[in-house]
Design an enzyme around this catalytic site. Sequence first.
Site, PDB file in Angstrom:
ATOM      1  N   ASP A   1     -12.570   1.113   2.294  1.00  0.00           N
ATOM      2  CA  ASP A   1     -11.171   0.891   2.662  1.00  0.00           C
ATOM      3  C   ASP A   1     -10.596   2.219   3.137  1.00  0.00           C
ATOM      4  O   ASP A   1     -10.404   3.151   2.348  1.00  0.00           O
ATOM      5  CB  ASP A   1     -10.401   0.356   1.451  1.00  0.00           C
ATOM      6  CG  ASP A   1      -9.048  -0.211   1.834  1.00  0.00           C
ATOM      7  OD1 ASP A   1      -8.469   0.246   2.835  1.00  0.00           O
ATOM      8  OD2 ASP A   1      -8.547  -1.110   1.130  1.00  0.00           O
TER       9      ASP A   1
ATOM     10  N   ILE B   1       3.218  -2.033   4.044  1.00  0.00           N
ATOM     11  CA  ILE B   1       3.213  -3.303   3.301  1.00  0.00           C
ATOM     12  C   ILE B   1       2.753  -4.384   4.278  1.00  0.00           C
ATOM     13  O   ILE B   1       3.375  -4.590   5.323  1.00  0.00           O
ATOM     14  CB  ILE B   1       4.606  -3.642   2.751  1.00  0.00           C
ATOM     15  CG1 ILE B   1       5.113  -2.509   1.847  1.00  0.00           C
ATOM     16  CG2 ILE B   1       4.573  -4.959   1.983  1.00  0.00           C
ATOM     17  CD1 ILE B   1       6.562  -2.659   1.426  1.00  0.00           C
TER      18      ILE B   1
ATOM     19  N   GLY C   1      -7.546  -0.687  -8.799  1.00  0.00           N
ATOM     20  CA  GLY C   1      -6.431  -1.069  -7.935  1.00  0.00           C
ATOM     21  C   GLY C   1      -6.469  -2.532  -7.537  1.00  0.00           C
ATOM     22  O   GLY C   1      -7.544  -3.110  -7.316  1.00  0.00           O
ATOM     23  N   ALA C   2      -5.282  -3.133  -7.429  1.00  0.00           N
ATOM     24  CA  ALA C   2      -5.195  -4.545  -7.062  1.00  0.00           C
ATOM     25  C   ALA C   2      -5.803  -4.811  -5.697  1.00  0.00           C
ATOM     26  O   ALA C   2      -6.407  -5.873  -5.459  1.00  0.00           O
ATOM     27  CB  ALA C   2      -3.733  -4.994  -7.090  1.00  0.00           C
ATOM     28  N   ASP C   3      -5.688  -3.852  -4.777  1.00  0.00           N
ATOM     29  CA  ASP C   3      -6.265  -4.023  -3.441  1.00  0.00           C
ATOM     30  C   ASP C   3      -7.792  -4.038  -3.500  1.00  0.00           C
ATOM     31  O   ASP C   3      -8.445  -4.796  -2.767  1.00  0.00           O
ATOM     32  CB  ASP C   3      -5.770  -2.939  -2.491  1.00  0.00           C
ATOM     33  CG  ASP C   3      -5.999  -1.524  -3.026  1.00  0.00           C
ATOM     34  OD1 ASP C   3      -6.205  -1.348  -4.235  1.00  0.00           O
ATOM     35  OD2 ASP C   3      -5.967  -0.579  -2.212  1.00  0.00           O
TER      36      ASP C   3
ATOM     37  N   THR D   1      -4.653   5.580   3.343  1.00  0.00           N
ATOM     38  CA  THR D   1      -4.108   6.827   2.820  1.00  0.00           C
ATOM     39  C   THR D   1      -5.189   7.601   2.080  1.00  0.00           C
ATOM     40  O   THR D   1      -5.345   8.806   2.234  1.00  0.00           O
ATOM     41  CB  THR D   1      -2.919   6.542   1.888  1.00  0.00           C
ATOM     42  OG1 THR D   1      -1.931   5.808   2.611  1.00  0.00           O
ATOM     43  CG2 THR D   1      -2.316   7.830   1.374  1.00  0.00           C
TER      44      THR D   1
ATOM     45  N   GLY E   1       0.822  -1.197   0.000  1.00  0.00           N
ATOM     46  CA  GLY E   1       0.000   0.000   0.000  1.00  0.00           C
ATOM     47  C   GLY E   1       0.859   1.251   0.000  1.00  0.00           C
ATOM     48  O   GLY E   1       2.093   1.180  -0.004  1.00  0.00           O
ATOM     49  N   ASN E   2       0.222   2.409   0.003  1.00  0.00           N
ATOM     50  CA  ASN E   2       0.966   3.663  -0.024  1.00  0.00           C
ATOM     51  C   ASN E   2       1.719   3.929   1.274  1.00  0.00           C
ATOM     52  O   ASN E   2       2.800   4.517   1.251  1.00  0.00           O
ATOM     53  CB  ASN E   2       0.001   4.826  -0.298  1.00  0.00           C
ATOM     54  CG  ASN E   2      -0.523   4.821  -1.710  1.00  0.00           C
ATOM     55  OD1 ASN E   2       0.215   5.050  -2.658  1.00  0.00           O
ATOM     56  ND2 ASN E   2      -1.805   4.536  -1.859  1.00  0.00           N
ATOM     57  N   SER E   3       1.157   3.499   2.393  1.00  0.00           N
ATOM     58  CA  SER E   3       1.774   3.776   3.686  1.00  0.00           C
ATOM     59  C   SER E   3       2.487   2.577   4.292  1.00  0.00           C
ATOM     60  O   SER E   3       3.478   2.735   5.010  1.00  0.00           O
ATOM     61  CB  SER E   3       0.717   4.276   4.682  1.00  0.00           C
ATOM     62  OG  SER E   3       0.074   5.430   4.199  1.00  0.00           O
TER      63      SER E   3
END
Length: 257
Positions: free
Chosen positions: A130, A12, A108-110, A133, A8-10
């Site tokens: 979700d 892993i 997005g994959a998430d 970030t 993720g942005n913030s």
Amino acid sequence: MLLAVDIGNSSIGFGLFDGDGTLRKTCKISALPPRTADEYAVLVRGLLQLHGVSPQEVTDCILSSVVSTLTRSLRSALQLLFGVRVLEVGPGIKTGLNIRIESQAELGADLVANAVASLAQFAPPVVIVDIGTATTFTVLNKDGVLEGAVIAPGLRMSMDALSEGASELPDASLVPPRRLIGKNSRESMNIGVLYGQAILIDGFLDRFRGVLQTENLCAIATGGLAETVLPFCKQKLVHCPDLTLQGLYHLWKKNRP
């Protein structure tokens, strides 16, 4: 054992699954600063050892990422450490989803993993919130079709924008407010950001019920900041902190040889 990795942005996230799908261990590291493949290999090995797991026990890996600059290094680290093919969530992977958006490559994959996990556990229609970030809403209609998504600024992003964009406002950390009307700048900012996020979520869920023409809407909350926001929401949301990792397990099952 399967190692699922969510970049993720913030942060892993890592999840270790037994063969029957039981999530045995979870852990996280910061996504910043970016590291080399060797550094990630050392970190991942250390995390496994911390939880009493030998690298030899990992037989499969699946990776999802919303940060392309980190993907190559972490994929190389996993291959170096485990000597296995790393399955990546992206174009060409089997998801079992009916996706009704203009460009599936932009999803997005998430969000894909979250949708897959949600349909495995809950009856649609479903909205997945979700909270990280960014705060994202993924909407699945009564037939399980992924209709699309909404992306809004997240908590930290909103707080930073206030501090940077208004010269008289201070830097402030996220602290759950004790009341609705602030008595100083920092408290007022926390109220605005936290209650603002909760009201945003409540309002969107109401609007989605109208668009989907249903009152029987399952709302699911996930993401690293969900626990911070949920106490301020009036709507009922099911908290599933490991939703993305669960989705990666289901995607691995759909795509294994």
